[in-house]
Write an enzyme that holds these catalytic residues in place. Structure first.
Site, PDB file in Angstrom:
ATOM      1  N   GLY A  94      39.366  24.828  43.920  1.00  0.00           N
ATOM      2  CA  GLY A  94      38.664  23.707  43.294  1.00  0.00           C
ATOM      3  C   GLY A  94      38.512  22.549  44.264  1.00  0.00           C
ATOM      4  O   GLY A  94      37.506  21.829  44.239  1.00  0.00           O
ATOM      5  N   SER A  95      39.508  22.373  45.119  1.00  0.00           N
ATOM      6  CA  SER A  95      39.427  21.299  46.112  1.00  0.00           C
ATOM      7  C   SER A  95      38.289  21.578  47.092  1.00  0.00           C
ATOM      8  O   SER A  95      37.538  20.672  47.467  1.00  0.00           O
ATOM      9  CB  SER A  95      40.747  21.191  46.881  1.00  0.00           C
ATOM     10  OG  SER A  95      41.801  20.970  45.975  1.00  0.00           O
ATOM     11  N   ASP A 204      39.109  21.145  35.195  1.00  0.00           N
ATOM     12  CA  ASP A 204      40.076  21.254  34.096  1.00  0.00           C
ATOM     13  C   ASP A 204      39.385  21.424  32.749  1.00  0.00           C
ATOM     14  O   ASP A 204      40.035  21.282  31.711  1.00  0.00           O
ATOM     15  CB  ASP A 204      40.951  19.985  34.048  1.00  0.00           C
ATOM     16  CG  ASP A 204      41.779  19.834  35.307  1.00  0.00           C
ATOM     17  OD1 ASP A 204      41.917  20.827  36.039  1.00  0.00           O
ATOM     18  OD2 ASP A 204      42.279  18.723  35.557  1.00  0.00           O
ATOM     19  N   SER A 244      37.930  25.047  39.219  1.00  0.00           N
ATOM     20  CA  SER A 244      39.105  25.587  39.921  1.00  0.00           C
ATOM     21  C   SER A 244      39.578  26.819  39.169  1.00  0.00           C
ATOM     22  O   SER A 244      39.600  26.828  37.936  1.00  0.00           O
ATOM     23  CB  SER A 244      40.241  24.561  39.945  1.00  0.00           C
ATOM     24  OG  SER A 244      41.453  25.211  40.333  1.00  0.00           O
ATOM     25  N   HIS A 249      44.475  26.946  35.404  1.00  0.00           N
ATOM     26  CA  HIS A 249      43.160  26.562  34.879  1.00  0.00           C
ATOM     27  C   HIS A 249      42.670  27.568  33.825  1.00  0.00           C
ATOM     28  O   HIS A 249      43.332  28.553  33.556  1.00  0.00           O
ATOM     29  CB  HIS A 249      42.181  26.377  36.036  1.00  0.00           C
ATOM     30  CG  HIS A 249      42.582  25.219  36.895  1.00  0.00           C
ATOM     31  ND1 HIS A 249      41.990  23.989  36.833  1.00  0.00           N
ATOM     32  CD2 HIS A 249      43.591  25.097  37.796  1.00  0.00           C
ATOM     33  CE1 HIS A 249      42.591  23.158  37.669  1.00  0.00           C
ATOM     34  NE2 HIS A 249      43.566  23.810  38.271  1.00  0.00           N
ATOM     35  N   ASN A 318      33.924  27.313  56.320  1.00  0.00           N
ATOM     36  CA  ASN A 318      33.926  28.630  55.692  1.00  0.00           C
ATOM     37  C   ASN A 318      34.879  28.537  54.520  1.00  0.00           C
ATOM     38  O   ASN A 318      36.090  28.478  54.700  1.00  0.00           O
ATOM     39  CB  ASN A 318      34.365  29.725  56.662  1.00  0.00           C
ATOM     40  CG  ASN A 318      34.412  31.088  55.965  1.00  0.00           C
ATOM     41  OD1 ASN A 318      34.118  31.186  54.767  1.00  0.00           O
ATOM     42  ND2 ASN A 318      34.791  32.121  56.680  1.00  0.00           N
TER      43      ASN A 318
HETATM   44  C1  LIG Z   1      40.522  17.737  38.164  1.00  0.00           C
HETATM   45  C2  LIG Z   1      40.904  18.633  39.309  1.00  0.00           C
HETATM   46  N1  LIG Z   1      40.074  18.757  40.351  1.00  0.00           N
HETATM   47  C3  LIG Z   1      40.354  19.541  41.393  1.00  0.00           C
HETATM   48  C4  LIG Z   1      41.524  20.283  41.428  1.00  0.00           C
HETATM   49  C5  LIG Z   1      41.815  21.144  42.612  1.00  0.00           C
HETATM   50  O1  LIG Z   1      41.776  22.519  42.338  1.00  0.00           O
HETATM   51  P1  LIG Z   1      42.502  23.557  43.310  1.00  0.00           P
HETATM   52  O2  LIG Z   1      43.955  23.504  42.993  1.00  0.00           O
HETATM   53  O3  LIG Z   1      41.916  24.882  42.954  1.00  0.00           O
HETATM   54  O4  LIG Z   1      42.231  23.153  44.700  1.00  0.00           O
HETATM   55  C6  LIG Z   1      42.426  20.188  40.380  1.00  0.00           C
HETATM   56  C7  LIG Z   1      43.672  20.966  40.411  1.00  0.00           C
HETATM   57  O5  LIG Z   1      44.352  21.178  39.434  1.00  0.00           O
HETATM   58  C8  LIG Z   1      42.120  19.331  39.285  1.00  0.00           C
HETATM   59  O6  LIG Z   1      42.955  19.198  38.244  1.00  0.00           O
END
Ligand SMILES: Cc1ncc(COP(=O)(O)O)c(C=O)c1O
Length: 490
Positions: A94-95, A204, A244, A249, A318
């Site tokens: 998600g990041s 989320d 994510s 999730h 990537n």
């Molecule tokens: C609102 C939100 N955005 C982004 C992320 C990041 O997701 P990831 O852990 O897959 O990088 C999270 C992680 O829980 C999140 O709660």
């Protein structure tokens, strides 16, 4: 045995193994009668799956294609269909999805006045997950923090107009907090009025929906006159949105995420380019010459006919996941409606079970709701509504309560009940942001006071509602909180 027969046999055994090792067809690993209160951990979240996901992973491993391929396409197609959008592109978290979505808006392929450049401002909110905000800074832009409404966990939009600087503000990027849709009615109207990008961090909130009283503020042209009121999943209102698939999730691929391209396919080409090394070519893995002129391009200062596969129009990354992850995700997508229903039911069970503790706690409300009774919510008169597919059950310890949220979290931890803070709390108080401001006082801007974000940080925590929770676990969570309050208020 033929290869097909061999594979079928391996998958048959995999299914058998998974049924025994992972609790059969139950969502999650736990059989109801295996739960021992106080001994069995009750996590706030966990992967929830059946043998179908395990077979999909093993099947894809046997195929050993590895890099994003046919499983990726299946998962992308299923998710895009579920959301009712043009395209979904898988990434490895998600990041990464947030980084990619934001970076897309910096592309030179966008109209010059809309392209986000270093120094431009992006409106977001102070409390939440750090990587909703980090990509803004990583791209040289300036986050402008609004406060959070502690009751919804979302941005407090009372200072939205105040945050806007003509010529500088280019986008709004914020998350639907803990699955609760933010006030899209106001945000869409604001973005439309000022011609701003909107990125919804939907990490989320997969499965949540939002109802717009007046669809006139929709950012995307609709084929047909939109229904009034207009209801659609969150993640489909902005230009881009993100998911994510980390285990807590709404569905999981282990690690993983996605960027949703809601309507504009020009954005899809940029997302794809940035995800895949910055390349200009859009051939899927294992294919060449999709454009039919692989050796017919002249771009930049490259020689005529330079192989399109190695032409880079962006400074990219990537960020792709493996096809094996996508195979798991493709199975998980099918479960989304059931998963969301269970999250909502679990939230309601907790809300009803804790209803007599309103003297000590403020419980979350869906955006636009004004109150809760066991019969349902009461709503404001905006004409907008929300239906959260909850990520968690947030409670705020009321000022004056004879205990703190930390004491409650410690008690629940001793009971083996998992809790979480609202991620980074007020992000501007995190060491990374304090340092950022020391290094460069103009690195971010705050509009008004951040007292709501501080309140969440000082008095909030959230409990799990994930589909693997059993009735016995939920009852134990409730009684653990009831017991704690009883001892503190005796
Ligand atoms: C609102 C939100 N955005 C982004 C992320 C990041 O997701 P990831 O852990 O897959 O990088 C999270 C992680 O829980 C999140 O709660």
């Amino acid at each position: 045995m033929s290869l097909d027969e061999l594979k079928a046999e391996i998958l048959r055994l995999t299914r058998l193994y998974s049924q025994q090792a992972h609790g059969g067809n139950l969502p999650g690993d736990m059989r109801e009668d295996d739960f021992v209160p106080g001994e069995t951990p009750v996590p706030y979240a966990a992967r929830t799956f059946t043998e179908d996901e395990v077979c999909a992973a093993v099947g894809s491993t046997l195929d050993f294609w590895l890099t994003l391929g046919k499983e990726g396409e299946t998962m992308e197609t299923r998710l895009a269909k579920y959301l009712g959008i043009r395209r979904t592109l898988l990434v490895n978290s998600g990041s990464s999805a947030n980084l990619l979505a934001f970076s897309t808006l910096t592309s030179h392929k966008l109209p010059s006045e809309r392209r986000i450049r270093p120094g431009d401002e992006v409106i977001t909110c102070a409390a939440g997950f750090p990587t909703t905000v980090a990509p803004i800074i990583q791209n040289g832009a300036v986050p402008v923090f609004l406060d959070n409404d502690p009751f919804t966990a979302n941005a407090d939009l009372s200072k939205l107009e105040e945050a806007y600087v003509p010529g500088k503000t280019k986008a709004v990027m914020m998350a639907h907090g803990l699955g609760n849709p933010f006030d899209l009615g106001r945000v869409l109207a604001f973005c439309k009025q000022h011609d701003l990008w909107l990125i919804e961090d939907n990490c989320d909130a997969l499965g949540s929906t939002y109802t717009l009283g007046d669809p006139a503020s929709l950012l995307h042209p609709q084929k047909e006159t939109p229904a009034r009121p207009y209801t659609a999943p969150t993640g489909t209102f902005g230009h881009l949105s993100t998911q994510s698939f980390y285990p807590p999730h709404h569905l999981t691929m282990g690690e993983g995420g996605a960027v949703n391209v809601v309507r504009d396919m020009k954005l899809k080409l940029i997302v794809e380019s940035m995800r895949d090394w910055g390349r200009d070519c859009w051939c899927p893995s294992g294919q060449d010459n999709t454009c039919n002129k692989r050796f017919g391009w002249q771009l930049g200062e490259l020689p005529e006919g330079y192989d399109h596969k190695y032409i880079y129009s962006h400074l990219g990354y990537n960020l792709k996941p493996l096809d094996i992850q996508a195979a798991i995700g493709a199975e998980q997508v099918k479960r989304l409606p059931a998963f969301s229903a269970m999250r909502i039911a679990n939230w309601e069970t907790l809300r009803i079970g804790l209803a007599d503790l309103e003297a000590y706690f403020d419980f979350s409300l869906p955006t636009h709701a004004t109150g809760w009774t066991p019969e349902g919510f009461t709503w404001d008169d905006s004409g907008c509504r929300t239906a959260p597919s909850w990520f968690g059950f947030q409670l705020l310890v009321k000022p004056g309560a004879p205990f703190s949220h930390t004491e409650l979290a410690q008690h629940l931890n001793a009971c083996k009940v998992g809790t979480r803070m609202f991620f980074g709390g007020n992000l501007t108080r995190q060491p990374a942001f304090v340092q950022l401001r020391k290094d460069n006082p103009a690195a971010f801007r705050v509009v008004g006071e951040l007292s709501g974000a501080d309140r969440i940080m000082h008095s909030g925590l959230f409990l799990g509602v994930y589909p693997g929770l059993t009735q016995a676990m939920l009852e134990y969570m409730i009684s653990s909180i009831q017991d704690f309050v009883a001892t503190k208020t005796r």
